[in-house]
Design an enzyme around this catalytic site. Structure first.
Site, PDB file in Angstrom:
ATOM      1  N   ASP A  22      38.914  38.669  29.097  1.00 31.31           N
ATOM      2  CA  ASP A  22      39.672  39.602  29.913  1.00 31.31           C
ATOM      3  C   ASP A  22      38.665  40.403  30.739  1.00 31.31           C
ATOM      4  OD1 ASP A  22      41.902  41.285  30.727  1.00 31.31           O
ATOM      5  OD2 ASP A  22      41.085  42.778  29.358  1.00 31.31           O
ATOM      6  N   ASP A  24      39.482  43.940  32.635  1.00 28.54           N
ATOM      7  CA  ASP A  24      39.639  45.390  32.497  1.00 28.54           C
ATOM      8  C   ASP A  24      39.617  45.820  31.032  1.00 28.54           C
ATOM      9  OD1 ASP A  24      40.077  46.075  35.328  1.00 28.54           O
ATOM     10  OD2 ASP A  24      41.867  44.834  35.101  1.00 28.54           O
ATOM     11  N   ASP A 179      41.032  43.303  24.847  1.00 25.96           N
ATOM     12  CA  ASP A 179      41.070  44.697  24.386  1.00 25.96           C
ATOM     13  C   ASP A 179      42.489  45.234  24.296  1.00 25.96           C
ATOM     14  OD1 ASP A 179      41.139  46.993  27.037  1.00 25.96           O
ATOM     15  OD2 ASP A 179      41.409  44.844  27.286  1.00 25.96           O
TER      16      ASP A 179
END
Length: 205
Positions: A22, A24, A179
């Site tokens: 990922d 961001d 996250d």
């Protein structure tokens, strides 16, 4: 099929075929910059967005986030096109404030050139690639899959499956770094192993 366990960040060579990251909050700590840009975009409408509201929703697609925000402020439909234009311009102006998430960026550096690697994000390509370019991480990755490339964002598995397709590897051979709960669920639905990077990086907000 039972997948092998991933032991923290010590990846054993030969136990996986590709890595998917990922962007961001995983490779780049972008949340404060996104929030500032969203606040700039909303200011023209005499609206704002608080950190308390935004940060728990950082894993949503832009459309999903706007939908929840519209319900939150009691507006049937925001002028999303002009709003997104102001938000994107403000985000691009703040790229110099972005910082890499070093503990995860080091994993990408360690495996660069050794296995196929992709970024798969719920974000728009312009912002994702700009974030990676600003932190000098873009060159580590063979592919970038963004919101425009798939029909459904996370928690649907589309971005991860598209990344695996482009890398020409089977989903079960991929390890995902994420996250957000949405991203981890997307990896599970894709049949991929996943590492929750919040075990290694939790920024102060």
């Amino acid at each position: 099929m039972r997948l092998p366990e991933v032991s923290a960040l010590a990846l054993a060579e030969g136990t996986f075929s590709a890595l998917i990251f990922d962007c961001d909050g995983t490779l780049v700590d972008t949340a404060p910059a996104h929030l500032r840009a969203l606040q700039v975009g909303l200011a023209a409408l005499e609206l704002t967005m608080t950190p308390e509201w935004y940060y728990p929703r950082g894993g949503l697609t832009p459309d999903a986030m706007w939908g929840e925000y519209e319900a939150h402020v009691g507006v049937a439909r925001l002028p999303r096109e002009s709003l997104n234009q102001r938000y994107t311009a403000a985000f691009q102006e703040g790229l110099d404030r972005l910082e890499e998430v070093t503990v995860i960026a080091e994993v990408a550096r360690a495996w660069h050139g050794r296995v196929p690697m992709a970024v798969a994000s719920n974000g728009r390509r312009l912002n994702v690639e700009a974030s990676l370019r600003a932190t000098k991480l873009l060159g580590l990755f063979d592919w970038v899959v963004a919101a425009e490339d798939v029909r459904h964002g996370k928690p649907e598995p589309d971005v991860f499956l598209e990344a695996a397709r482009r890398m020409k590897v089977e989903p079960e051979g991929c390890i995902v770094f994420e996250d957000s709960n949405e991203g981890l669920e997307a990896a599970r639905r894709a049949g991929m192993r996943a590492i929750d990077i919040r075990e290694f990086f939790r920024p102060e907000r």
